[in-house]
Design a protein around this motif. Sequence first.
Motif, PDB file in Angstrom:
ATOM      1  N   GLN A  52       0.849  -1.189   0.000  1.00  0.00           N
ATOM      2  CA  GLN A  52       0.000   0.000   0.000  1.00  0.00           C
ATOM      3  C   GLN A  52       0.888   1.243   0.000  1.00  0.00           C
ATOM      4  OE1 GLN A  52      -3.330   0.681  -0.249  1.00  0.00           O
ATOM      5  NE2 GLN A  52      -2.544   2.750  -0.306  1.00  0.00           N
ATOM      6  N   HIS A  53       0.557   2.183  -0.819  1.00  0.00           N
ATOM      7  CA  HIS A  53       1.311   3.422  -0.885  1.00  0.00           C
ATOM      8  C   HIS A  53       0.403   4.526  -1.395  1.00  0.00           C
ATOM      9  CE1 HIS A  53       1.593   1.798  -4.957  1.00  0.00           C
ATOM     10  NE2 HIS A  53       1.659   3.054  -5.341  1.00  0.00           N
ATOM     11  N   ASP A  54       0.856   5.733  -1.229  1.00  0.00           N
ATOM     12  CA  ASP A  54       0.110   6.887  -1.697  1.00  0.00           C
ATOM     13  C   ASP A  54       1.032   7.727  -2.579  1.00  0.00           C
ATOM     14  OD1 ASP A  54      -2.571   6.640  -0.265  1.00  0.00           O
ATOM     15  OD2 ASP A  54      -1.134   6.295   1.335  1.00  0.00           O
ATOM     16  N   HIS A  55       0.518   8.849  -3.064  1.00  0.00           N
ATOM     17  CA  HIS A  55       1.242   9.575  -4.104  1.00  0.00           C
ATOM     18  C   HIS A  55       1.360  11.066  -3.821  1.00  0.00           C
ATOM     19  CE1 HIS A  55      -0.484   5.968  -6.042  1.00  0.00           C
ATOM     20  NE2 HIS A  55       0.716   5.913  -6.576  1.00  0.00           N
ATOM     21  N   PHE A  56       2.472  11.630  -4.279  1.00  0.00           N
ATOM     22  CA  PHE A  56       2.694  13.065  -4.327  1.00  0.00           C
ATOM     23  C   PHE A  56       2.963  13.410  -5.782  1.00  0.00           C
ATOM     24  CE2 PHE A  56       5.551  16.617  -4.845  1.00  0.00           C
ATOM     25  CZ  PHE A  56       4.908  17.606  -4.115  1.00  0.00           C
ATOM     26  N   ILE A  57       2.286  14.448  -6.278  1.00  0.00           N
ATOM     27  CA  ILE A  57       2.491  14.869  -7.663  1.00  0.00           C
ATOM     28  C   ILE A  57       3.048  16.280  -7.674  1.00  0.00           C
ATOM     29  CG2 ILE A  57       1.393  15.332  -9.879  1.00  0.00           C
ATOM     30  CD1 ILE A  57      -0.682  13.219  -9.093  1.00  0.00           C
ATOM     31  N   LEU A  99      -2.498   3.815   7.914  1.00  0.00           N
ATOM     32  CA  LEU A  99      -3.156   2.552   8.254  1.00  0.00           C
ATOM     33  C   LEU A  99      -3.942   2.703   9.550  1.00  0.00           C
ATOM     34  CD1 LEU A  99      -3.683  -0.392   7.566  1.00  0.00           C
ATOM     35  CD2 LEU A  99      -1.562  -0.972   8.721  1.00  0.00           C
ATOM     36  N   GLU A 100      -3.386   3.433  10.494  1.00  0.00           N
ATOM     37  CA  GLU A 100      -4.097   3.685  11.758  1.00  0.00           C
ATOM     38  C   GLU A 100      -5.354   4.522  11.515  1.00  0.00           C
ATOM     39  OE1 GLU A 100      -3.435   2.178  14.648  1.00  0.00           O
ATOM     40  OE2 GLU A 100      -1.896   1.136  13.471  1.00  0.00           O
ATOM     41  N   ILE A 101      -5.252   5.509  10.637  1.00  0.00           N
ATOM     42  CA  ILE A 101      -6.418   6.323  10.286  1.00  0.00           C
ATOM     43  C   ILE A 101      -7.476   5.446   9.635  1.00  0.00           C
ATOM     44  CG2 ILE A 101      -7.241   8.189   8.771  1.00  0.00           C
ATOM     45  CD1 ILE A 101      -4.482   9.542   9.252  1.00  0.00           C
ATOM     46  N   GLN A 102      -7.052   4.562   8.745  1.00  0.00           N
ATOM     47  CA  GLN A 102      -7.984   3.667   8.071  1.00  0.00           C
ATOM     48  C   GLN A 102      -8.705   2.781   9.083  1.00  0.00           C
ATOM     49  OE1 GLN A 102      -6.633   1.729   4.448  1.00  0.00           O
ATOM     50  NE2 GLN A 102      -7.597  -0.176   5.091  1.00  0.00           N
ATOM     51  N   LYS A 103      -7.964   2.210  10.038  1.00  0.00           N
ATOM     52  CA  LYS A 103      -8.575   1.365  11.073  1.00  0.00           C
ATOM     53  C   LYS A 103      -9.584   2.157  11.896  1.00  0.00           C
ATOM     54  CE  LYS A 103      -4.703  -1.826  11.607  1.00  0.00           C
ATOM     55  NZ  LYS A 103      -3.606  -2.245  12.497  1.00  0.00           N
ATOM     56  N   SER A 104      -9.231   3.385  12.225  1.00  0.00           N
ATOM     57  CA  SER A 104     -10.121   4.248  13.003  1.00  0.00           C
ATOM     58  C   SER A 104     -11.421   4.520  12.248  1.00  0.00           C
ATOM     59  CB  SER A 104      -9.411   5.559  13.330  1.00  0.00           C
ATOM     60  OG  SER A 104     -10.283   6.455  13.972  1.00  0.00           O
ATOM     61  N   ILE A 105     -11.318   4.805  10.959  1.00  0.00           N
ATOM     62  CA  ILE A 105     -12.498   5.062  10.130  1.00  0.00           C
ATOM     63  C   ILE A 105     -13.378   3.820  10.064  1.00  0.00           C
ATOM     64  CG2 ILE A 105     -13.271   5.550   7.764  1.00  0.00           C
ATOM     65  CD1 ILE A 105     -10.745   7.358   7.540  1.00  0.00           C
ATOM     66  N   GLU A 106     -12.751   2.658   9.895  1.00  0.00           N
ATOM     67  CA  GLU A 106     -13.512   1.416   9.856  1.00  0.00           C
ATOM     68  C   GLU A 106     -14.312   1.215  11.138  1.00  0.00           C
ATOM     69  OE1 GLU A 106     -11.018  -1.538   6.897  1.00  0.00           O
ATOM     70  OE2 GLU A 106     -10.306  -1.346   8.968  1.00  0.00           O
ATOM     71  N   GLU A 107     -13.669   1.465  12.276  1.00  0.00           N
ATOM     72  CA  GLU A 107     -14.346   1.317  13.570  1.00  0.00           C
ATOM     73  C   GLU A 107     -15.464   2.336  13.736  1.00  0.00           C
ATOM     74  OE1 GLU A 107     -11.372   1.434  16.643  1.00  0.00           O
ATOM     75  OE2 GLU A 107     -10.317  -0.309  15.821  1.00  0.00           O
ATOM     76  N   HIS A 139      -7.889   2.518  -0.825  1.00  0.00           N
ATOM     77  CA  HIS A 139      -8.041   3.964  -0.769  1.00  0.00           C
ATOM     78  C   HIS A 139      -7.051   4.617  -1.716  1.00  0.00           C
ATOM     79  CE1 HIS A 139      -4.556   3.890   1.997  1.00  0.00           C
ATOM     80  NE2 HIS A 139      -4.347   5.108   1.533  1.00  0.00           N
ATOM     81  N   SER A 140      -7.270   5.915  -1.908  1.00  0.00           N
ATOM     82  CA  SER A 140      -6.369   6.683  -2.749  1.00  0.00           C
ATOM     83  C   SER A 140      -6.139   8.034  -2.080  1.00  0.00           C
ATOM     84  CB  SER A 140      -6.999   6.880  -4.131  1.00  0.00           C
ATOM     85  OG  SER A 140      -6.183   7.701  -4.925  1.00  0.00           O
ATOM     86  N   LEU A 141      -4.888   8.382  -1.909  1.00  0.00           N
ATOM     87  CA  LEU A 141      -4.522   9.667  -1.328  1.00  0.00           C
ATOM     88  C   LEU A 141      -3.456  10.281  -2.217  1.00  0.00           C
ATOM     89  CD1 LEU A 141      -4.572  11.777   0.987  1.00  0.00           C
ATOM     90  CD2 LEU A 141      -2.803  10.406   2.101  1.00  0.00           C
ATOM     91  N   ILE A 142      -3.721  11.493  -2.670  1.00  0.00           N
ATOM     92  CA  ILE A 142      -2.777  12.177  -3.542  1.00  0.00           C
ATOM     93  C   ILE A 142      -2.538  13.579  -2.995  1.00  0.00           C
ATOM     94  CG2 ILE A 142      -2.277  12.988  -5.880  1.00  0.00           C
ATOM     95  CD1 ILE A 142      -4.382  10.966  -6.889  1.00  0.00           C
ATOM     96  N   PHE A 143      -1.273  13.906  -2.793  1.00  0.00           N
ATOM     97  CA  PHE A 143      -0.876  15.264  -2.432  1.00  0.00           C
ATOM     98  C   PHE A 143      -0.321  15.924  -3.681  1.00  0.00           C
ATOM     99  CE2 PHE A 143      -0.427  13.172   1.732  1.00  0.00           C
ATOM    100  CZ  PHE A 143      -1.158  14.049   2.532  1.00  0.00           C
TER     101      PHE A 143
END
Length: 148
Positions: A99-104, A120-128, A137-141
């Motif tokens: 799993q990785h995210d991106h900067f453009i 990953l911790e944020i993802q677990k928190s959202i799931e709960e 998921h997709s995160l792009i900066f």
Amino acid sequence: MKDSNDNTLLTVRKLFTDYLQSRNLRKTPERYAILKEIYSIKGHFGIEQLYNKMKESKYRVSRATLYNTIELLLDCGLVIKHQFGRNCSQYEKSYKFRQHDHFIDVETETVLEFCDPRLLEIQKSIEEQLGVEITHHSLIFYGRKKKE
């Protein structure tokens, strides 16, 4: 003895075969050649880049076959699609891919990958919080290199 890449290719080929069989779709040599080519690419690629790579490998497939096969690979979860702010889609293999995210960089359009375990911790928190299971998921900066 087979290396990790050979094992990965055998596994994704089996997953793709199972997917095609479950939908009564043809298991063509072209589809498997495209899958093999994709899993030999490091990083992101576009359809045109894949088309040229296949031609260089002396394997001729039409762009229509590439697009159709990419759609199948997206549907069965072996490829992921990114839209990095341009009109051109980018793809990458997704099986056993960290799993990785991106900067453009908005000036050079360079895509950099990063991994931050806090996400990953944020993802677990959202799931709960929401009582859901996040499958991806997709995160792009977006930004630019700092001037010194």
